[in-house]
Design a protein around this motif. Structure first.
Motif, PDB file in Angstrom:
ATOM      1  N   LEU A  19       3.678   7.638  -1.464  1.00 43.14           N
ATOM      2  CA  LEU A  19       3.076   6.518  -1.559  1.00 43.14           C
ATOM      3  C   LEU A  19       2.025   6.540  -0.550  1.00 43.14           C
ATOM      4  CD1 LEU A  19       6.111   4.145  -1.053  1.00 43.14           C
ATOM      5  CD2 LEU A  19       4.961   4.931  -3.297  1.00 43.14           C
ATOM      6  N   SER A  20       0.800   5.967  -1.064  1.00 40.47           N
ATOM      7  CA  SER A  20      -0.458   5.665   0.094  1.00 40.47           C
ATOM      8  C   SER A  20      -0.463   4.433   0.744  1.00 40.47           C
ATOM      9  CB  SER A  20      -1.568   6.236  -0.490  1.00 40.47           C
ATOM     10  OG  SER A  20      -1.429   7.561  -1.107  1.00 40.47           O
ATOM     11  N   CYS A  21      -1.209   4.168   1.819  1.00 36.43           N
ATOM     12  CA  CYS A  21      -1.207   3.108   2.465  1.00 36.43           C
ATOM     13  C   CYS A  21      -2.535   3.173   3.240  1.00 36.43           C
ATOM     14  CB  CYS A  21      -0.117   2.372   3.155  1.00 36.43           C
ATOM     15  SG  CYS A  21      -0.460   0.963   3.811  1.00 36.43           S
ATOM     16  N   ALA A  22      -3.723   2.309   2.955  1.00 35.91           N
ATOM     17  CA  ALA A  22      -5.037   2.527   3.466  1.00 35.91           C
ATOM     18  C   ALA A  22      -5.016   1.213   4.220  1.00 35.91           C
ATOM     19  CB  ALA A  22      -6.294   2.720   2.412  1.00 35.91           C
ATOM     20  N   ALA A  23      -5.538   1.397   5.725  1.00 36.02           N
ATOM     21  CA  ALA A  23      -5.874   0.473   6.529  1.00 36.02           C
ATOM     22  C   ALA A  23      -7.277   0.107   6.718  1.00 36.02           C
ATOM     23  CB  ALA A  23      -5.068   0.554   7.775  1.00 36.02           C
ATOM     24  N   SER A  24      -7.484  -1.032   6.818  1.00 37.44           N
ATOM     25  CA  SER A  24      -9.080  -1.805   7.126  1.00 37.44           C
ATOM     26  C   SER A  24      -9.426  -1.510   8.371  1.00 37.44           C
ATOM     27  CB  SER A  24      -9.398  -3.007   6.609  1.00 37.44           C
ATOM     28  OG  SER A  24      -8.497  -3.998   6.976  1.00 37.44           O
ATOM     29  N   GLY A  25      -8.614  -1.507   9.617  1.00 43.43           N
ATOM     30  CA  GLY A  25      -8.990  -1.453  10.759  1.00 43.43           C
ATOM     31  C   GLY A  25      -8.019  -0.651  11.531  1.00 43.43           C
ATOM     32  N   ARG A  26      -8.281  -0.642  13.021  1.00 42.82           N
ATOM     33  CA  ARG A  26      -7.490   0.211  13.818  1.00 42.82           C
ATOM     34  C   ARG A  26      -6.020  -0.238  14.019  1.00 42.82           C
ATOM     35  NH1 ARG A  26      -8.509   3.458  18.379  1.00 42.82           N
ATOM     36  NH2 ARG A  26      -7.105   3.276  19.938  1.00 42.82           N
ATOM     37  N   THR A  27      -5.023   0.498  13.878  1.00 47.81           N
ATOM     38  CA  THR A  27      -3.567   0.476  14.095  1.00 47.81           C
ATOM     39  C   THR A  27      -3.145   1.175  15.083  1.00 47.81           C
ATOM     40  OG1 THR A  27      -2.959   1.826  12.393  1.00 47.81           O
ATOM     41  CG2 THR A  27      -3.528  -0.475  11.615  1.00 47.81           C
ATOM     42  N   PHE A  28      -1.738   0.695  15.737  1.00 45.30           N
ATOM     43  CA  PHE A  28      -1.116   1.263  16.598  1.00 45.30           C
ATOM     44  C   PHE A  28       0.158   2.041  15.985  1.00 45.30           C
ATOM     45  CE2 PHE A  28      -3.626   0.548  20.286  1.00 45.30           C
ATOM     46  CZ  PHE A  28      -4.134  -0.919  20.014  1.00 45.30           C
ATOM     47  N   ILE A  29       0.679   1.395  15.189  1.00 47.21           N
ATOM     48  CA  ILE A  29       2.005   1.801  14.211  1.00 47.21           C
ATOM     49  C   ILE A  29       1.698   1.355  12.900  1.00 47.21           C
ATOM     50  CG2 ILE A  29       4.407   1.744  14.098  1.00 47.21           C
ATOM     51  CD1 ILE A  29       4.771   1.085  17.049  1.00 47.21           C
ATOM     52  N   MET A  30       2.233   2.326  12.013  1.00 44.31           N
ATOM     53  CA  MET A  30       2.083   2.011  10.526  1.00 44.31           C
ATOM     54  C   MET A  30       3.264   2.720  10.042  1.00 44.31           C
ATOM     55  SD  MET A  30      -1.985   2.931   9.193  1.00 44.31           S
ATOM     56  CE  MET A  30      -1.407   2.044   7.565  1.00 44.31           C
ATOM     57  N   GLY A  31       3.658   1.652   9.004  1.00 43.31           N
ATOM     58  CA  GLY A  31       5.150   2.200   8.516  1.00 43.31           C
ATOM     59  C   GLY A  31       5.303   1.651   7.277  1.00 43.31           C
ATOM     60  N   TRP A  32       6.624   2.013   6.813  1.00 45.25           N
ATOM     61  CA  TRP A  32       7.076   1.633   5.438  1.00 45.25           C
ATOM     62  C   TRP A  32       8.489   0.917   5.662  1.00 45.25           C
ATOM     63  CZ3 TRP A  32       3.968   1.999   1.192  1.00 45.25           C
ATOM     64  CH2 TRP A  32       2.843   2.813   1.288  1.00 45.25           C
ATOM     65  N   TYR A  33       8.409  -0.177   4.823  1.00 47.56           N
ATOM     66  CA  TYR A  33       9.891  -0.852   4.569  1.00 47.56           C
ATOM     67  C   TYR A  33      10.157  -1.076   3.220  1.00 47.56           C
ATOM     68  CZ  TYR A  33       9.517  -2.031   9.339  1.00 47.56           C
ATOM     69  OH  TYR A  33       9.555  -1.987  10.826  1.00 47.56           O
ATOM     70  N   ARG A  34      11.095  -1.535   2.663  1.00 49.94           N
ATOM     71  CA  ARG A  34      11.447  -1.779   1.188  1.00 49.94           C
ATOM     72  C   ARG A  34      12.564  -2.660   1.139  1.00 49.94           C
ATOM     73  NH1 ARG A  34      15.056   3.982   0.147  1.00 49.94           N
ATOM     74  NH2 ARG A  34      16.876   3.436   1.132  1.00 49.94           N
ATOM     75  N   GLN A  35      12.442  -3.265  -0.091  1.00 44.59           N
ATOM     76  CA  GLN A  35      13.415  -4.281  -0.397  1.00 44.59           C
ATOM     77  C   GLN A  35      14.041  -3.956  -1.751  1.00 44.59           C
ATOM     78  OE1 GLN A  35      11.622  -8.193  -0.444  1.00 44.59           O
ATOM     79  NE2 GLN A  35      13.592  -9.206  -0.199  1.00 44.59           N
ATOM     80  N   PRO A  36      15.177  -3.394  -1.829  1.00 48.05           N
ATOM     81  CA  PRO A  36      15.924  -3.042  -3.007  1.00 48.05           C
ATOM     82  C   PRO A  36      16.115  -4.431  -3.770  1.00 48.05           C
ATOM     83  CG  PRO A  36      16.895  -1.904  -0.961  1.00 48.05           C
ATOM     84  CD  PRO A  36      16.154  -3.371  -0.481  1.00 48.05           C
ATOM     85  N   PRO A  37      16.623  -4.515  -5.103  1.00 47.03           N
ATOM     86  CA  PRO A  37      16.613  -5.626  -5.856  1.00 47.03           C
ATOM     87  C   PRO A  37      18.171  -6.536  -5.235  1.00 47.03           C
ATOM     88  CG  PRO A  37      16.553  -3.635  -7.432  1.00 47.03           C
ATOM     89  CD  PRO A  37      16.347  -3.166  -5.894  1.00 47.03           C
ATOM     90  N   GLY A  38      17.753  -7.768  -5.150  1.00 50.61           N
ATOM     91  CA  GLY A  38      18.786  -8.474  -4.538  1.00 50.61           C
ATOM     92  C   GLY A  38      19.227  -8.136  -3.100  1.00 50.61           C
ATOM     93  N   LYS A  39      18.363  -7.633  -2.450  1.00 47.60           N
ATOM     94  CA  LYS A  39      18.771  -7.083  -1.046  1.00 47.60           C
ATOM     95  C   LYS A  39      17.673  -7.693  -0.093  1.00 47.60           C
ATOM     96  CE  LYS A  39      21.877  -3.574  -2.099  1.00 47.60           C
ATOM     97  NZ  LYS A  39      22.354  -2.064  -1.532  1.00 47.60           N
ATOM     98  N   GLN A  40      17.895  -7.746   1.178  1.00 45.97           N
ATOM     99  CA  GLN A  40      16.694  -8.048   2.259  1.00 45.97           C
ATOM    100  C   GLN A  40      15.841  -6.707   2.342  1.00 45.97           C
ATOM    101  OE1 GLN A  40      19.088  -9.496   5.676  1.00 45.97           O
ATOM    102  NE2 GLN A  40      18.774 -11.479   4.891  1.00 45.97           N
TER     103      GLN A  40
END
Length: 112
Positions: A19-40
């Motif tokens: 997976l890729s994620c491009a940011a348009s500006g300055r960031t301090f922390i970047m990360g990934w979260y996920r939401q499985p079907p039917g879950k938080q």
């Protein structure tokens, strides 16, 4: 900061995706979260500006978060994928105290 995520798709169990994620500006922390079907939504991994990483126990050893500073892009290399990894994956960025941005989500489906 705006985030543009990409790279989801359908893969068989044991396969890999990036997976890729491009940011348009300055960031301090970047990360990934996920939401499985039917879950938080749940935490997956983060990467700080000085290179510190943190992973959830469920992905540790299988997923790797990295970045390309020139492209202001963070990646999530996902190996040994399992059906339990099926989820919508969201990119997150913190650009200041209490200032969070979210990407649009990208679906990862792992078939057994």
């Amino acid at each position: 900061v705006q985030l543009q995520a990409s790279g989801g798709g359908l893969v068989q169990s044991g396969g890999s995706l990036r997976l890729s994620c491009a940011a348009s500006g300055r960031t301090f922390i970047m990360g990934w979260y996920r939401q499985p079907p039917g879950k938080q939504r749940e935490f997956v991994a983060t990467l700080t500006r000085n290179g510190n990483t943190n992973y959830s126990e469920s992905v540790k050893g299988r997923f790797t978060i990295s970045r390309d500073i020139r492209k202001n892009t963070v990646y999530l290399q996902m190996n040994s994928l399992e059906p339990e990894d099926t989820a919508v994956y969201y990119c997150n960025a913190r650009s200041g105290p209490g200032i969070d941005s979210w990407g649009q989500g990208t679906l990862v489906t792992v078939s057994s």
